[in-house]
Design a protein around this motif. Structure first.
Motif, mmCIF file in Angstrom:
data_model
loop_
_atom_site.group_PDB
_atom_site.id
_atom_site.type_symbol
_atom_site.label_atom_id
_atom_site.label_comp_id
_atom_site.label_asym_id
_atom_site.label_seq_id
_atom_site.Cartn_x
_atom_site.Cartn_y
_atom_site.Cartn_z
ATOM 1 N N TYR A 37 -3.684 -0.479 -2.965
ATOM 2 C CA TYR A 37 -4.887 -0.179 -4.105
ATOM 3 C C TYR A 37 -5.298 1.253 -3.946
ATOM 4 O O TYR A 37 -4.649 2.111 -2.876
ATOM 5 C CB TYR A 37 -6.005 -0.965 -3.737
ATOM 6 C CG TYR A 37 -5.994 -2.498 -4.343
ATOM 7 C CD1 TYR A 37 -5.321 -3.349 -3.560
ATOM 8 C CD2 TYR A 37 -6.406 -2.845 -5.339
ATOM 9 C CE1 TYR A 37 -4.825 -4.618 -4.031
ATOM 10 C CE2 TYR A 37 -6.298 -4.258 -5.733
ATOM 11 C CZ TYR A 37 -5.345 -5.010 -4.872
ATOM 12 O OH TYR A 37 -5.332 -6.199 -5.007
ATOM 13 N N GLN A 39 -7.893 5.061 -4.492
ATOM 14 C CA GLN A 39 -9.268 5.297 -5.189
ATOM 15 C C GLN A 39 -9.211 6.846 -5.124
ATOM 16 O O GLN A 39 -9.250 7.333 -4.139
ATOM 17 C CB GLN A 39 -10.619 4.817 -4.373
ATOM 18 C CG GLN A 39 -12.001 4.956 -4.945
ATOM 19 C CD GLN A 39 -13.015 4.201 -4.486
ATOM 20 O OE1 GLN A 39 -12.705 3.327 -3.262
ATOM 21 N NE2 GLN A 39 -14.084 4.068 -5.230
ATOM 22 N N HIS A 43 -13.894 7.777 -9.206
ATOM 23 C CA HIS A 43 -13.119 6.731 -9.839
ATOM 24 C C HIS A 43 -13.310 5.448 -9.089
ATOM 25 O O HIS A 43 -13.474 5.319 -7.574
ATOM 26 C CB HIS A 43 -11.716 6.951 -9.980
ATOM 27 C CG HIS A 43 -11.406 8.086 -11.203
ATOM 28 N ND1 HIS A 43 -11.502 9.336 -10.774
ATOM 29 C CD2 HIS A 43 -11.311 7.989 -12.426
ATOM 30 C CE1 HIS A 43 -11.357 10.102 -11.768
ATOM 31 N NE2 HIS A 43 -11.176 9.336 -12.720
ATOM 32 N N GLN A 44 -13.232 4.627 -9.754
ATOM 33 C CA GLN A 44 -13.259 2.873 -9.015
ATOM 34 C C GLN A 44 -11.933 2.789 -8.278
ATOM 35 O O GLN A 44 -11.014 3.266 -8.589
ATOM 36 C CB GLN A 44 -13.532 1.709 -9.984
ATOM 37 C CG GLN A 44 -15.148 1.688 -10.471
ATOM 38 C CD GLN A 44 -15.292 0.610 -11.331
ATOM 39 O OE1 GLN A 44 -14.411 0.091 -11.960
ATOM 40 N NE2 GLN A 44 -16.596 0.180 -11.399
ATOM 41 N N ARG A 45 -11.565 1.892 -7.421
ATOM 42 C CA ARG A 45 -10.462 1.568 -6.729
ATOM 43 C C ARG A 45 -9.780 0.757 -7.952
ATOM 44 O O ARG A 45 -10.455 -0.160 -8.425
ATOM 45 C CB ARG A 45 -10.823 0.483 -5.479
ATOM 46 C CG ARG A 45 -10.055 0.294 -4.898
ATOM 47 C CD ARG A 45 -10.003 -0.358 -3.304
ATOM 48 N NE ARG A 45 -11.183 0.398 -2.545
ATOM 49 C CZ ARG A 45 -11.420 -0.069 -1.342
ATOM 50 N NH1 ARG A 45 -10.907 -1.050 -0.913
ATOM 51 N NH2 ARG A 45 -12.174 0.853 -0.654
ATOM 52 N N GLU A 46 -8.515 0.954 -7.727
ATOM 53 C CA GLU A 46 -7.536 0.256 -8.849
ATOM 54 C C GLU A 46 -6.325 -0.131 -8.229
ATOM 55 O O GLU A 46 -5.920 0.094 -7.103
ATOM 56 C CB GLU A 46 -7.190 1.359 -9.847
ATOM 57 C CG GLU A 46 -6.444 2.467 -9.379
ATOM 58 C CD GLU A 46 -5.912 3.419 -10.629
ATOM 59 O OE1 GLU A 46 -6.244 2.919 -11.703
ATOM 60 O OE2 GLU A 46 -5.269 4.336 -10.456
ATOM 61 N N MET A 47 -5.906 -1.366 -8.661
ATOM 62 C CA MET A 47 -4.692 -2.011 -8.220
ATOM 63 C C MET A 47 -3.414 -0.868 -8.379
ATOM 64 O O MET A 47 -3.512 -0.436 -9.671
ATOM 65 C CB MET A 47 -4.506 -3.069 -8.723
ATOM 66 C CG MET A 47 -2.951 -4.015 -8.268
ATOM 67 S SD MET A 47 -1.498 -3.482 -9.057
ATOM 68 C CE MET A 47 -1.858 -4.367 -10.658
ATOM 69 N N ALA A 60 0.709 -1.557 -11.668
ATOM 70 C CA ALA A 60 -0.025 -0.798 -12.758
ATOM 71 C C ALA A 60 0.874 0.009 -13.684
ATOM 72 O O ALA A 60 2.095 0.544 -13.290
ATOM 73 C CB ALA A 60 -1.130 0.016 -12.086
#
Length: 118
Positions: A37, A39, A43-47, A60
């Motif tokens: 993941y 970040q 921004h938000q943490r993303e996969m 992703a």
């Protein structure tokens, strides 16, 4: 409590490559899902990518075709090969190991910084 230890982050120019590694400090079990993941600031943490112990992989859309996740079950180690890096790939990259059946767990690493300059 098992710790996940990441390594391999750094500074690279756009178009370059980096390889991240993640290994647990203690015992983990089969039937779990490992993943990377990230970040970025603000921004938000993303996969980024996940891989099951059975080898099912998910990416992703933003990294598919450029990043490759792999897992060595015997060594309990996971890798993320990142090629054709872009400035928008910059961020703190975390590894994660989670298991939804007994024994359940959800472990995170401390993060490793990846910075891609333009």
């Amino acid at each position: 409590q098992v710790q996940l230890v990441e390594s391999g982050g750094g500074l690279v120019q756009a178009g370059g490559s980096l390889r991240l590694s993640c290994a647990p400090s203690g015992r983990v079990f089969s039937g779990d899902i490992w993943g990377w993941y990230r970040q970025a600031p603000g921004h938000q943490r993303e996969m980024v990518a996940t891989v099951t112990s059975g080898g099912t992989i998910d990416y992703a859309a933003s990294v598919e075709g450029r990043f490759t996740i792999s897992r060595h079950n015997g060594k309990n180690t996971m890798y993320l090969q990142m090629d054709s890096l872009k400035p928008e790939d910059t961020g703190l990259y975390y590894c994660r190991a989670r298991r939804r059946v007994t024994p359940t767990y959800d472990y995170w690493g401390q993060g490793t910084q990846v910075t891609v300059s333009s």
